[in-house]
Design an enzyme around this catalytic site. Structure first.
Site: not given
Length: 258
Positions: A106, A161
Protein backbone atom coordinates in the site's frame (compact mmCIF):
# COMPACT_ATOMS: atom_id res chain seq x y z
CA UNK A 1 -3.58 3.02 10.02
CA UNK A 2 -2.02 -0.19 11.31
CA UNK A 3 -1.43 -0.60 15.04
CA UNK A 4 -0.79 -4.35 15.27
CA UNK A 5 1.33 -5.78 12.46
CA UNK A 6 1.19 -9.43 13.47
CA UNK A 7 -2.50 -9.90 14.31
CA UNK A 8 -5.49 -10.09 11.94
CA UNK A 9 -8.38 -7.74 12.46
CA UNK A 10 -11.40 -9.11 14.31
CA UNK A 11 -13.35 -8.56 11.07
CA UNK A 12 -11.51 -11.60 9.69
CA UNK A 13 -12.55 -13.72 12.66
CA UNK A 14 -10.09 -15.61 14.84
CA UNK A 15 -6.63 -16.49 13.49
CA UNK A 16 -7.78 -20.07 12.93
CA UNK A 17 -10.88 -18.90 11.07
CA UNK A 18 -8.76 -16.70 8.80
CA UNK A 19 -6.46 -19.63 8.07
CA UNK A 20 -9.51 -21.76 7.26
CA UNK A 21 -10.81 -19.12 4.86
CA UNK A 22 -7.46 -18.98 3.05
CA UNK A 23 -7.28 -22.80 2.85
CA UNK A 24 -10.84 -22.89 1.47
CA UNK A 25 -9.95 -20.29 -1.16
CA UNK A 26 -6.90 -22.30 -2.16
CA UNK A 27 -9.03 -25.43 -2.51
CA UNK A 28 -11.14 -23.48 -5.03
CA UNK A 29 -8.10 -22.27 -6.96
CA UNK A 30 -8.35 -18.72 -5.61
CA UNK A 31 -5.16 -16.74 -4.90
CA UNK A 32 -5.28 -14.75 -1.66
CA UNK A 33 -3.28 -11.52 -1.41
CA UNK A 34 -2.86 -9.31 1.64
CA UNK A 35 -2.82 -5.52 1.72
CA UNK A 36 0.61 -4.88 3.25
CA UNK A 37 0.98 -1.44 4.85
CA UNK A 38 4.66 -0.73 5.45
CA UNK A 39 4.63 2.83 4.12
CA UNK A 40 3.55 4.21 7.48
CA UNK A 41 2.05 3.24 10.84
CA UNK A 42 -0.48 4.60 13.27
CA UNK A 43 0.76 7.48 15.42
CA UNK A 44 -1.23 6.09 18.37
CA UNK A 45 0.90 5.77 21.48
CA UNK A 46 -1.29 3.50 23.61
CA UNK A 47 -2.07 0.78 21.05
CA UNK A 48 0.53 1.35 18.32
CA UNK A 49 4.31 1.01 17.93
CA UNK A 50 5.06 4.69 17.25
CA UNK A 51 6.67 5.32 20.66
CA UNK A 52 7.24 1.89 22.13
CA UNK A 53 10.36 3.05 23.99
CA UNK A 54 8.83 6.37 25.02
CA UNK A 55 10.56 8.31 22.24
CA UNK A 56 9.84 9.06 18.60
CA UNK A 57 12.95 7.16 17.51
CA UNK A 58 12.20 3.50 18.26
CA UNK A 59 10.97 2.44 14.81
CA UNK A 60 10.23 5.85 13.31
CA UNK A 61 11.97 9.02 12.28
CA UNK A 62 11.68 11.77 14.84
CA UNK A 63 10.26 15.23 14.35
CA UNK A 64 8.65 16.37 11.12
CA UNK A 65 10.55 13.74 9.10
CA UNK A 66 8.67 11.04 10.97
CA UNK A 67 5.20 12.52 10.46
CA UNK A 68 3.13 12.19 7.30
CA UNK A 69 1.26 15.48 7.08
CA UNK A 70 -1.56 14.25 4.83
CA UNK A 71 -2.15 10.93 6.56
CA UNK A 72 -1.37 12.03 10.13
CA UNK A 73 0.70 8.89 10.63
CA UNK A 74 4.26 7.92 11.54
CA UNK A 75 7.04 7.14 9.05
CA UNK A 76 9.45 4.22 9.50
CA UNK A 77 13.20 4.75 9.57
CA UNK A 78 14.16 2.09 7.01
CA UNK A 79 17.88 2.57 7.68
CA UNK A 80 17.68 0.98 11.14
CA UNK A 81 18.45 -2.73 11.37
CA UNK A 82 15.71 -3.31 13.91
CA UNK A 83 13.15 -1.70 11.60
CA UNK A 84 14.30 -3.97 8.77
CA UNK A 85 14.08 -7.01 11.05
CA UNK A 86 10.62 -6.02 12.21
CA UNK A 87 9.17 -5.36 8.75
CA UNK A 88 10.85 -8.28 6.98
CA UNK A 89 9.75 -10.70 9.69
CA UNK A 90 6.24 -9.30 9.18
CA UNK A 91 6.48 -10.09 5.47
CA UNK A 92 7.56 -13.65 6.23
CA UNK A 93 5.02 -14.17 9.02
CA UNK A 94 1.86 -13.78 6.94
CA UNK A 95 3.09 -16.09 4.18
CA UNK A 96 4.40 -18.87 6.41
CA UNK A 97 1.87 -18.69 9.26
CA UNK A 98 -1.34 -17.90 7.36
CA UNK A 99 -0.58 -19.07 3.83
CA UNK A 100 -1.08 -15.81 1.94
CA UNK A 101 0.05 -15.95 -1.68
CA UNK A 102 1.58 -12.49 -1.78
CA UNK A 103 0.98 -8.84 -1.10
CA UNK A 104 -0.30 -5.57 -2.43
CA UNK A 105 2.07 -3.02 -0.93
CA UNK A 106 0.00 0.00 0.00
CA UNK A 107 0.99 3.61 -0.72
CA UNK A 108 4.57 2.99 -1.80
CA UNK A 109 4.72 6.33 -3.65
CA UNK A 110 4.98 7.84 -0.18
CA UNK A 111 7.98 5.60 0.52
CA UNK A 112 9.85 6.27 -2.70
CA UNK A 113 10.35 10.01 -2.17
CA UNK A 114 11.43 12.15 0.76
CA UNK A 115 8.57 14.49 -0.13
CA UNK A 116 6.22 11.45 -0.13
CA UNK A 117 5.26 12.56 -3.64
CA UNK A 118 3.17 15.41 -2.20
CA UNK A 119 2.83 18.25 -4.68
CA UNK A 120 4.99 16.55 -7.31
CA UNK A 121 4.09 16.12 -10.94
CA UNK A 122 5.62 13.09 -12.64
CA UNK A 123 6.24 13.48 -16.37
CA UNK A 124 7.95 10.12 -16.87
CA UNK A 125 11.46 11.53 -17.28
CA UNK A 126 14.18 9.94 -15.14
CA UNK A 127 15.03 13.28 -13.52
CA UNK A 128 11.65 13.13 -11.73
CA UNK A 129 12.63 9.94 -9.91
CA UNK A 130 16.36 9.71 -9.28
CA UNK A 131 17.26 13.07 -7.77
CA UNK A 132 17.78 14.32 -4.21
CA UNK A 133 14.12 13.56 -3.42
CA UNK A 134 14.63 9.80 -3.88
CA UNK A 135 14.45 7.97 -0.54
CA UNK A 136 17.09 5.31 -1.15
CA UNK A 137 16.62 3.81 2.34
CA UNK A 138 13.08 2.77 1.48
CA UNK A 139 14.17 1.69 -2.01
CA UNK A 140 16.57 -0.80 -0.46
CA UNK A 141 13.91 -2.01 1.97
CA UNK A 142 11.46 -2.73 -0.87
CA UNK A 143 14.16 -4.63 -2.75
CA UNK A 144 14.90 -6.70 0.36
CA UNK A 145 11.20 -7.36 0.95
CA UNK A 146 10.55 -8.55 -2.58
CA UNK A 147 13.70 -10.68 -2.60
CA UNK A 148 12.56 -12.32 0.65
CA UNK A 149 9.01 -12.88 -0.64
CA UNK A 150 10.17 -14.67 -3.79
CA UNK A 151 12.82 -16.64 -1.91
CA UNK A 152 10.42 -18.17 0.63
CA UNK A 153 7.59 -18.54 -1.90
CA UNK A 154 8.75 -18.46 -5.55
CA UNK A 155 5.13 -18.45 -6.77
CA UNK A 156 4.25 -15.39 -4.69
CA UNK A 157 2.75 -12.27 -6.25
CA UNK A 158 3.94 -8.83 -5.21
CA UNK A 159 2.07 -5.70 -6.34
CA UNK A 160 3.20 -2.13 -5.77
CA UNK A 161 0.63 0.65 -5.41
CA UNK A 162 2.59 3.46 -7.06
CA UNK A 163 1.04 6.44 -8.80
CA UNK A 164 4.31 8.05 -9.86
CA UNK A 165 5.47 5.57 -12.50
CA UNK A 166 8.81 4.82 -10.84
CA UNK A 167 11.18 3.18 -13.37
CA UNK A 168 12.45 -0.35 -12.58
CA UNK A 169 9.57 -0.94 -10.15
CA UNK A 170 8.77 -4.26 -11.81
CA UNK A 171 12.28 -5.28 -12.78
CA UNK A 172 13.95 -8.13 -10.86
CA UNK A 173 16.16 -7.27 -7.90
CA UNK A 174 19.14 -8.94 -9.60
CA UNK A 175 18.77 -6.34 -12.38
CA UNK A 176 18.75 -3.51 -9.87
CA UNK A 177 14.97 -3.21 -9.85
CA UNK A 178 12.54 -3.15 -6.96
CA UNK A 179 11.36 -6.71 -7.62
CA UNK A 180 7.59 -6.20 -7.85
CA UNK A 181 5.65 -8.48 -10.18
CA UNK A 182 2.97 -5.90 -10.98
CA UNK A 183 2.27 -2.21 -10.56
CA UNK A 184 -1.25 -1.16 -9.60
CA UNK A 185 -2.45 1.00 -12.50
CA UNK A 186 -4.01 3.73 -10.36
CA UNK A 187 -4.78 6.14 -13.20
CA UNK A 188 -7.44 3.78 -14.62
CA UNK A 189 -10.03 4.02 -11.79
CA UNK A 190 -9.43 7.77 -11.62
CA UNK A 191 -10.22 7.97 -15.33
CA UNK A 192 -13.49 6.05 -15.04
CA UNK A 193 -14.68 8.13 -12.10
CA UNK A 194 -13.96 11.35 -14.02
CA UNK A 195 -15.75 10.04 -17.11
CA UNK A 196 -18.88 9.12 -15.17
CA UNK A 197 -18.88 12.37 -13.18
CA UNK A 198 -18.09 14.84 -15.93
CA UNK A 199 -18.85 13.36 -19.34
CA UNK A 200 -21.79 11.65 -21.02
CA UNK A 201 -20.86 8.37 -22.66
CA UNK A 202 -21.38 9.72 -26.18
CA UNK A 203 -18.57 12.22 -25.56
CA UNK A 204 -15.99 9.77 -24.21
CA UNK A 205 -12.61 10.22 -25.92
CA UNK A 206 -11.60 6.70 -26.94
CA UNK A 207 -8.04 7.78 -27.72
CA UNK A 208 -7.57 9.10 -24.17
CA UNK A 209 -9.12 5.94 -22.71
CA UNK A 210 -6.78 3.66 -24.70
CA UNK A 211 -3.78 5.79 -23.71
CA UNK A 212 -4.64 5.50 -20.01
CA UNK A 213 -5.23 1.75 -20.28
CA UNK A 214 -1.86 1.16 -21.97
CA UNK A 215 0.29 3.81 -20.25
CA UNK A 216 3.07 1.87 -18.55
CA UNK A 217 6.81 1.28 -18.63
CA UNK A 218 8.14 -1.02 -21.36
CA UNK A 219 7.32 -4.64 -20.50
CA UNK A 220 5.88 -3.57 -17.14
CA UNK A 221 2.99 -5.74 -15.97
CA UNK A 222 0.14 -3.91 -14.31
CA UNK A 223 -3.09 -4.70 -12.49
CA UNK A 224 -5.89 -2.79 -14.21
CA UNK A 225 -9.00 -2.16 -12.14
CA UNK A 226 -12.05 0.08 -12.23
CA UNK A 227 -12.46 1.27 -8.65
CA UNK A 228 -10.90 1.08 -5.20
CA UNK A 229 -11.44 2.54 -1.76
CA UNK A 230 -9.79 5.77 -2.97
CA UNK A 231 -12.68 6.34 -5.37
CA UNK A 232 -15.51 4.47 -3.66
CA UNK A 233 -15.10 5.60 -0.06
CA UNK A 234 -12.83 8.63 0.27
CA UNK A 235 -15.21 11.45 -0.59
CA UNK A 236 -16.79 9.84 -3.64
CA UNK A 237 -19.25 7.17 -4.76
CA UNK A 238 -18.94 3.68 -6.21
CA UNK A 239 -19.28 3.14 -9.94
CA UNK A 240 -22.65 1.50 -9.33
CA UNK A 241 -23.92 4.63 -7.60
CA UNK A 242 -22.55 6.91 -10.32
CA UNK A 243 -24.46 4.80 -12.87
CA UNK A 244 -27.71 4.25 -10.96
CA UNK A 245 -27.65 6.65 -8.01
CA UNK A 246 -31.12 6.87 -6.38
CA UNK A 247 -32.49 4.39 -8.91
CA UNK A 248 -30.49 1.82 -7.00
CA UNK A 249 -33.28 1.91 -4.41
CA UNK A 250 -36.50 2.74 -6.27
CA UNK A 251 -35.81 1.99 -9.92
CA UNK A 252 -35.73 -1.79 -9.41
CA UNK A 253 -38.65 -2.04 -7.03
CA UNK A 254 -41.26 -4.71 -7.62
CA UNK A 255 -43.65 -2.90 -5.33
CA UNK A 256 -43.76 0.68 -6.56
CA UNK A 257 -43.62 2.16 -10.02
CA UNK A 258 -40.09 2.01 -11.54
Amino acid sequence: HVTSFFAPSGRQGTPEELKMMIDTAHSMGIIVLMDMVHAHASSNILDGIAQMDGTQHCYMHGGSKGHHAEWDSSIFDYLKYEVLRFLLSNVRWWIEEYGFDGYRFDGITSMLYRSHGIGKGFSGGYNDYFGPDADTDSHIYLMLANDLIHTILPSAISIGEDVSGMPTLCRPVEEGGFGFDYRLAMAIPDMFIKLLKNCSDDHWNVEDIVHTLTNRRWKEKVVAYTESHDQAIVGDKTLAFWLMDAEMYNGMSQIGRA
